[in-house]
Every structure is written in C-alpha cells, then in structure tokens.
Enzyme design. Structure first.
Site, mmCIF file in Angstrom:
data_model
loop_
_atom_site.group_PDB
_atom_site.id
_atom_site.type_symbol
_atom_site.label_atom_id
_atom_site.label_comp_id
_atom_site.label_asym_id
_atom_site.label_seq_id
_atom_site.Cartn_x
_atom_site.Cartn_y
_atom_site.Cartn_z
ATOM 1 N N CYS A 226 39.945 36.239 47.770
ATOM 2 C CA CYS A 226 38.623 36.608 47.638
ATOM 3 C C CYS A 226 38.102 37.196 49.195
ATOM 4 O O CYS A 226 37.108 36.881 49.560
ATOM 5 C CB CYS A 226 37.774 35.557 47.159
ATOM 6 S SG CYS A 226 38.120 35.149 45.415
ATOM 7 N N ALA A 227 38.995 37.546 49.757
ATOM 8 C CA ALA A 227 38.784 38.097 51.140
ATOM 9 C C ALA A 227 39.651 39.252 51.390
ATOM 10 O O ALA A 227 40.351 39.637 52.239
ATOM 11 C CB ALA A 227 39.072 37.155 52.192
#
Length: 469
Positions: free
Chosen positions: A392-393
């Site tokens: 999630c980056a």
C-alpha cells in the site's frame, strides 16, 4: 473508578516489566509476551512448526498484558456517555481515562484533543475532511496510501522521493517557499517508512513547515510501536496511529493534536454523541449544536474495548521501558540485515542508505525469484509469515525498484507465476514480541531457499501464490 481488580492490574504490569528486564543485554532480554506465540502451523512438506509471525508492520500480535486487561474489563462493559447505571458510568470513566493515557503517551500539549477513530487511515481521512477549503497539502510520494490519498478536496503537491534525510528537508523547503503564502498549508509525513523502516527527520521537517506558516501531521503508524513519540518535542500539529500496530486488537486508532481545525469543521459523522443539542424549527427543519470537544468527531457508540486496548498497550510499552525495547529491536535488525547481506542474490530496499536509523521493517527482492513465490515458500515450508506486494505504498516501491509507472503490480500478489519477474517485494517486520529464534529461522530459510530452491511447486490462485495440491 477501576474496571479491573487490582490483582489483575498488578500481575499484568509485573509480567511485562519482568519480561523486559531479564537481562541488561538486549541480545538476552526476553521478548514481551504476545498472543499466538505458541501457535503451531502445518508445513506442506509434513509436520508442524511454531509459527514465526514476522508481519508486524501489517498487524502486530496483541500483547498478553492487553488481552488480560480487556478480559478483566469485559464483564463490566457498558455503553459510554449514555447511561446512569453503574456499568455505563464505569465504562465512561474508563473511556475518558483512556483518552488521558493516550495523551500522556504522546506527550500532547495542553489543549490538544485526542480523537478516537478506527485506524490511521480513518484518522487522516478525518483530518482531511477538517482542513480549510483553500488548504494546500504537501505529501511525499513515499507515503503509505493512508496518508497519500485522503486529501481529495484539497490542493495537493506530491513531492518526489528524497534520497537522504537532508534531501527531504531541502525538498520541503523549496516546495513551501514556492507556495501561495496567504493560504493555509499542511504537510503530511511518515515517522518510519512501512516499506524500508527508515526513520524520517520529522523534527526538522516540522521546523521547516512552521517557518513557512504551514502545519504538519505525523503518520506514526510504524513509529509509535517502536519508539517513544513526543508531540511537543517533535513539534508536530497532529499525530495519527493505529492500535493494531501498537499490540492492541479491535480496530481502533487515534488522531491527536490541535483542536482549532477540528472544532471548526463539520462533524466527521453526523449522529448521536457528536450533537450537544437538537431542536425542531418552526419551519419544520432541525437546528443542531455540535460538541466542540473530541466528541464532535466520535458520533455513534464508540469502540470502548478497542479504545481501552490502546490505552493498555500504551501503558505496557511505557512500563516495559522503551529504551530496552529499542535496544533489543536494534539487535534483531542487525541479525536480519547481516544475514541477508550474506546472500548476494538479495537486494534490500532503501531510500537513505545502509547507515540510516530504522525500525524493524525490512523489504527486499531476491534475484531469480517472484517475491510472492518466495513469500509463499517461507510460509508453506518454514512456517514463517511475511508480506509480499507493494505494501500500500505503490509509488515508493516502484521508485525503489526502478520500475516504470505502468509496470504491472498491485497491493498483494501479482498475476505472475512463480519464477517470473514481477513488480513486488518481500517485507519482514518484527518488534517487541519477536523471539530471536524467529529471525534466525527466517535468515536460515532465505539462505536455504536461494541455495536449494523451493521443495514444493506453487501456482497463482485467486491472486495469491499458493502450494499446488
């Protein structure tokens, strides 16, 4: 008013303190007791093994102390701020005392508000809803999506990934110097990367922000479980973190900091608890007077057990002694990094370089391996739980891997089959509850997989790499 017998409180506190002080040598100090430490899992090659939970950056196991505290309170559970009965009064007292505990844990300023939310993501979305309409927001592309994406109604400037802490400060300085000096501005920055574990120069970034009339919010989801965090020392305006990364279950989070923007904003949710007074008008409408306290953004029946679990975790970490916890974690980091350095095929991902201070979060890729295949083999053949994907980056991992923005890849496993190159990485993360044996088994498993290959065959099924049946 106490919601748990004194004997339970004393036993919980003493067990944590004794576990943390078995030895002054961090290499010998015992990890803090956590749930699941004795869980065994089956191996695809046969037999069982004690599970090595090395995915703390996603969700850390709950401290035994926290679970004991919650179990002691559970029979006394009641709805807060709603009832005149003893259990409701007791639960209200517990809820508000938890707010005080969190404020003390974060070293908040007088007048700061502590708002309880569902998570870091929820906290930052709440703040995003509260920023003034003409606010300009500055976010590094290296942020987790929880702090990268909520600012949909603001003017957002995305800053390129810096390669040194000094570069981060200089990049923000230039961006703020070029902004409209008359409107409000907010800087959002992580305290510790959820991909590389590297610590960011938060205090220096806060000084730059304030020098240019901007405010700053700290995403401490990966920092607060590993290091003491002082709102006053760092001089940040707000801080957000999640209970489930702080050794507390039940889906609660915190947004703490200055009250003015929060008081001026419409309630995050409209409903009971957020409203102080509601009256019908003669024209048939409704007039509402909203609370100006933290309750303004806590509409509905709150997660009392989740809030209490955060407060319990805060107390447990303080009582265990952050200094000894940090020392022991650095010992584990050294073990993992030195072990991975012995494998030429392994490339550890880093923004700031090998000497950068960091917490127990390390991401890497292995030459010749699809990362999801490697992670699946660690789980199925060694009983080791790690993470694979883009964490999630996405922009950060793509930058670290030197990929084109259009290369395939997503949060979770890619569609590539085992052995095919894909845009993803492996993340190992650990903390106060991790025994030495778990990181030693991990390092040994990495070396064995690289040297000998997987013992089993794997394929992609429903987006995950899994052992073939």
């Amino acid at each position: 008013m106490s919601a748990r017998p004194n004997a339970v409180a004393s036993a919980s506190a003493s067990s944590v303190a004794s576990a943390a002080s078995d030895s002054a040598d961090p290499a010998c100090a015992a990890p803090l007791p956590v749930l699941g430490r004795d869980v065994t899992v089956p191996l695809v090659t046969g037999g069982e093994v004690t599970y090595a939970a090395l995915d703390y950056a996603a969700s850390a196991p709950a401290l035994q102390r926290v679970w004991d505290d919650v179990a002691a309170y559970a029979p006394y559970y009641g709805s807060v701020h709603r009832g005149a009965g003893y259990l409701s009064q007791l639960s209200t007292d517990l809820f508000e005392n938890s707010r005080v505990t969190v404020a003390e844990f974060l070293d908040c300023r007088p007048g700061d508000q502590v708002v309880f939310t569902r998570s870091t993501t929820d906290s930052l979305n709440l703040l995003a809803q509260a920023v003034p309409a003409d606010c300009q927001v500055f976010v590094f592309e290296t942020e987790h999506h929880a702090s990268l994406l909520p600012w949909r109604d603001a003017r957002v400037t995305y800053l390129n990934a810096p390669r040194t802490p000094e570069d981060a400060v200089a990049t923000l300085e230039r961006a703020l110097a070029d902004r409209d000096p008359y409107g409000p501005a907010l800087v959002c920055v992580t305290g510790a990367s959820n991909v590389t574990g590297e610590l960011w120069p938060v205090k220096e970034l806060a000084a730059v922000a304030h020098a240019h009339g901007a405010r700053i919010v700290l995403d401490a989801a990966q920092l607060a479980p590993h290091h003491p965090v002082s709102v006053q020392d760092l001089d940040v305006d707000w801080i957000a973190f999640s209970g489930h990364k702080l050794y507390a279950p039940f889906g609660s989070g915190v947004l703490a900091g200055r009250s003015d923007w929060l008081q001026d904003a419409e309630p995050y949710l409209a409903g009971g608890g957020a409203s102080r007074k509601v009256a019908r008008r003669t024209d048939g409408g409704v007039d509402v007077e909203w609370h100006t306290t933290a309750a303004r953004h806590e509409a509905g029946s709150p997660n009392v057990i989740g809030v209490y679990s955060i407060a319990s975790a805060c107390k447990a970490l303080v009582e265990a002694g952050f200094e000894s916890l940090v020392e022991r974690e650095q010992h584990l980091i050294t073990k993992v990094r030195e072990g991975l350095a012995e494998v030429p095929e392994v490339k550890v991902l880093s923004l700031f370089g090998d000497d950068a201070p960091r917490v127990g979060v390390i991401s890497f890729v292995v030459e010749g391996w699809n990362s999801s295949h490697f992670a699946a083999a660690l789980s199925a053949e060694y009983g080791i739980g790690v993470r694979d994907g883009l964490f999630c980056a996405h922009p950060l991992v793509r930058t670290l891997l030197g990929s084109d923005p259009q290369d395939p890849g997503e949060c979770g496993a890619p569609e590539a089959e085992p052995g095919e190159r894909s845009l993803n990485a492996i993340r190992v993360s650990f903390g106060a509850g991790t025994p030495d044996e778990h990181v030693e088994r991990f390092v040994g498993a990495v070396k064995e997989l690289v040297r000998d290959g997987a013992k089993w065959t794997y394929h992609t099924e429903d987006g995950r790499c899994v052992p073939a049946v």
